[in-house]
Design a protein around this motif. Structure first.
Motif, short mmCIF file in Angstrom:
data_model
loop_
_atom_site.label_atom_id
_atom_site.label_comp_id
_atom_site.label_asym_id
_atom_site.label_seq_id
_atom_site.Cartn_x
_atom_site.Cartn_y
_atom_site.Cartn_z
N UNK A 1 6.18 4.34 -10.41
CA UNK A 1 7.22 4.80 -11.30
C UNK A 1 8.51 5.12 -10.56
N UNK A 2 8.37 5.46 -9.25
CA UNK A 2 9.55 5.68 -8.42
C UNK A 2 9.99 4.34 -7.83
N UNK A 3 11.28 4.16 -7.65
CA UNK A 3 11.77 2.96 -6.98
C UNK A 3 11.18 2.92 -5.57
N UNK B 1 17.35 -1.07 3.48
CA UNK B 1 16.60 -0.79 2.26
C UNK B 1 17.52 -0.84 1.04
N UNK B 2 18.72 -0.29 1.17
CA UNK B 2 19.68 -0.35 0.06
C UNK B 2 20.07 -1.78 -0.26
N UNK C 1 0.83 -1.20 0.00
CA UNK C 1 0.00 0.00 0.00
C UNK C 1 0.86 1.26 0.00
N UNK C 2 1.94 1.24 0.76
CA UNK C 2 2.80 2.42 0.86
C UNK C 2 3.50 2.75 -0.45
N UNK C 3 3.62 1.79 -1.35
CA UNK C 3 4.31 2.03 -2.63
C UNK C 3 3.38 2.65 -3.68
N UNK C 4 2.07 2.66 -3.42
CA UNK C 4 1.12 3.03 -4.47
C UNK C 4 1.18 4.51 -4.84
N UNK C 5 1.52 5.36 -3.91
CA UNK C 5 1.43 6.80 -4.16
C UNK C 5 2.43 7.28 -5.20
N UNK C 6 3.57 6.62 -5.30
CA UNK C 6 4.62 7.07 -6.21
C UNK C 6 4.95 5.99 -7.22
N UNK D 1 13.53 3.65 -2.69
CA UNK D 1 13.87 5.07 -2.55
C UNK D 1 12.75 5.80 -1.82
N UNK D 2 11.51 5.41 -2.12
CA UNK D 2 10.35 6.01 -1.47
C UNK D 2 10.36 5.71 0.03
N UNK D 3 10.66 4.45 0.39
CA UNK D 3 10.72 4.09 1.81
C UNK D 3 11.79 4.90 2.53
N UNK D 4 12.91 5.16 1.85
CA UNK D 4 13.97 5.97 2.46
C UNK D 4 13.51 7.40 2.65
#
Length: 379
Positions: A206-208, A281-282, A199-204, A211-214
């Motif tokens: 196209x973005x990795x 994350x990396x 769910x947290x990845x849905x907003x962006x 990177x969004x979690x960071x």
């Protein structure tokens, strides 16, 4: 940002009008009588009617109410790890979840006392169906998660919540609290559900995602209650599941759990924040595999940090020994602590029913078992 109107807390400009709508509600008056027992003239009403911001409402009314709850129903709150966080910085706190109201309230208490940004916090819509509770939760900076949606509606809701979380952290500099799974852990096994991370990845898109979690500054949080104030209320669902039966909630079950969590005995409580996890994350991002596989790895990382930070109170070790009819952990508790736990156990549970006994003791014992498994896997 009108697109968030269906889920967001109040804006400061809406606070005073919302307060006026509940100022004479008997439930609010009961809460304030509990919070300020010496205020016979109800001067809290005058102060509240002059409140125009969420922060003032939280600090002047919610915070002292929480302190009174701790005074009346616990032996104190301790915390660790907050020195790893920076002032004036927003974080995404992902926490294990044991109590409906207290988990996020206690975290915010620690953040406030450490001079850190407090959170806007997720709450299920099943908990705020009553108008008074809906207003109170929005004054306490909660945002709503719709439960039970399916198909396209579920995707739309998830996109909206994801966008709200990103907006809060990245544009409003407001920290966010969310549980590691939908609903509370009832069996003592704290496991992150991949769907929360998805769910947290849905907003962006196209973005990795990593990177969004960071960017969101993801921080695992562990909360540990010595006694679970809602343990007896969790039993019927645990027993039904252990017998392979479908469990159906009673009409007022969520509300009863909410109240019991506030007034029930907790003994000691500890909150630990791990800090951000950029290196993990990396590392996951560099692994081979698709997004689903990488999110699975991230759930394992979050689970590990939450479990490492979880404080094992004497009650956990006592339950292990009672469950296994042993004294393996007797050096972790006193005879008085064991007797107190057994008295509580015998008062609440049909101890001659093996299924009930197993489920009650396991909810306390599982963190010990899980921590030992984690230690063994790291050797």
């Amino acid at each position: 940002m009108h697109k968030f109107d269906s889920i967001r807390p109040f804006y400061d400009s809406e606070v005073n009008k919302a307060i006026q709508s509940i100022i004479n509600d008997p439930m609010l008056e009961a809460m304030m009588k509990f919070t300020f027992p010496e205020d016979e003239n109800m001067t809290w009403k005058l102060l509240m009617l002059h409140t125009h911001s969420l922060r003032d409402f939280q600090i002047n009314f919610i915070y002292p109410g929480l302190k009174k709850v701790l005074e009346k129903s616990s032996e104190g709150l301790t915390f660790s790890g907050f020195e790893k966080l920076e002032p004036n910085t927003a974080y995404l706190f992902i926490s294990n979840h044991r109590d409906i109201v207290l988990d996020t309230s206690l975290l915010n208490s620690c953040l406030y006392e450490n001079g850190l940004v407090m959170t806007t916090s997720a709450i299920g819509d099943n908990l705020v169906k009553r108008p008074f509770l809906n207003t109170l939760s929005r004054l306490n900076r909660n945002f709503v998660i719709e439960r039970g949606a399916q198909g396209r509606k579920l995707l739309e809701n998830s996109n909206l919540v994801s966008s709200y979380i990103h907006n809060a952290i990245l544009h409003e500099n407001r920290s966010v609290w969310t549980a590691q799974r939908e609903g509370r852990s009832k069996d003592g096994n704290d496991l992150t559900h991949k769907g929360v991370l998805k769910m947290l990845t849905l907003a962006h898109e196209g973005q990795n995602p990593f990177d969004s979690f960071k960017e969101l500054k993801l921080v695992p949080v562990s909360i540990s209650y010595e006694y679970d104030p809602t343990d007896i209320l969790k039993l019927p669902e645990l027993i039904a599941k252990s017998l392979g039966e479908k469990y159906i909630k009673s009409e007022n079950e969520d509300f009863l759990n909410l109240l019991r969590g506030i007034i029930g005995t907790k003994k000691h409580i500890h909150i630990h924040v791990h800090g951000t996890i950029e290196d993990d994350l990396d590392q996951i991002n560099q692994e081979d595999g698709n997004l689903s596989e990488k999110l699975t790895l991230l759930t394992e990382v979050i689970d590990r940090y939450i479990l490492q930070g979880y404080k094992l109170w004497p009650s956990k070790y006592i339950a292990c020994d009672l469950l296994n009819n042993s004294d393996r952990y007797s050096d972790q508790y006193t005879a008085e602590e064991k007797q107190a736990f057994m008295t509580r156990f015998e008062e609440k549970v049909k101890t001659d029913d093996p299924v009930t006994r197993q489920n009650f003791l396991s909810m306390y014992a599982n963190p010990v078992v899980n921590k030992e498994k984690l230690s063994a896997s790291q050797e």
